[in-house]
Scaffold this active site. Sequence first.
Site, PDB file in Angstrom:
ATOM      1  N   SER A   1       0.848  -1.185   0.000  1.00  0.00           N
ATOM      2  CA  SER A   1       0.000   0.000   0.000  1.00  0.00           C
ATOM      3  C   SER A   1       0.883   1.234   0.000  1.00  0.00           C
ATOM      4  O   SER A   1       2.030   1.190   0.467  1.00  0.00           O
ATOM      5  CB  SER A   1      -0.903   0.002   1.239  1.00  0.00           C
TER       6      SER A   1
ATOM      7  N   TYR B   1      -3.129  -0.585   9.897  1.00  0.00           N
ATOM      8  CA  TYR B   1      -3.143  -0.947   8.478  1.00  0.00           C
ATOM      9  C   TYR B   1      -1.814  -0.532   7.838  1.00  0.00           C
ATOM     10  O   TYR B   1      -1.165  -1.339   7.159  1.00  0.00           O
ATOM     11  CB  TYR B   1      -4.310  -0.286   7.747  1.00  0.00           C
TER      12      TYR B   1
END
Length: 251
Positions: free
Chosen positions: A144, A157
């Site tokens: 990500s 996350y």
Amino acid sequence: MRLAGRRALVTGGSSGIGRAIVRAYGRHGADVVAVARTTEDLEETVAPLDPARAGIVSADLTTDAGRRAVATAVEHRWGALDVVVHAAGVLGPVRSPEARLVAYPRDAWYEVFEANVSAVHFLHQHLAPLLDRGTDPTLVGLSSSVGRAGRAEWGMYAISKFALEGWMETLDDEWEGRVYSVNPGGTATPMRAAAMPEEDPDTIPSPDDVTPVFLHLARADVGVPSGAKLLARDWIGHDPWQDDAPDRASF
């Protein structure tokens, strides 16, 4: 049928990017197994594909029983494995006061790390013998943007994606197979919608748009060096069967 003969497993195959990768692999001739928790969603994923070459395994990858079930299914189906794509993951609290590190909930901290890092690691331990019996074995992990540059209020996350990057770097240094990290960038998925509800999904790439890089990396004759950290957006519109990466791609 450029991927004919390649045996691939994709986690997170019930929706979003995982679903798009499963279908892309199947359309291009790979034998593919989709893994996720929900049988109904997995069946929807593989419905357009040849049932002789597309299978599903419903499993909770945060449990050892679930991970063993996946490895056992692959062992019985093929006895070896060529490609694994780790597309499963959970978001946890983001973009809110609760998501700031000083307030981040304890339960969510462990839940997100377990799903995004520990499940990948322990599933790999079960799949490693199958990959070692495969042809040009390849592992791809979805990273990500917030796993490459920290950003406020993305909590565990972001941290879990940094950890996944480190896990893949270590694996690349230990293992004779190929290892790749792919950052899909902002993509119109259910997870993205949960994180960015104000965003118009028509303004960002769809899951199908970002599949070229995953098709290219699944090839037995891929020329991208192992350990590369790729941006899926660099590959949008690029022919995945060309031998060279797009000029804008950096490793």
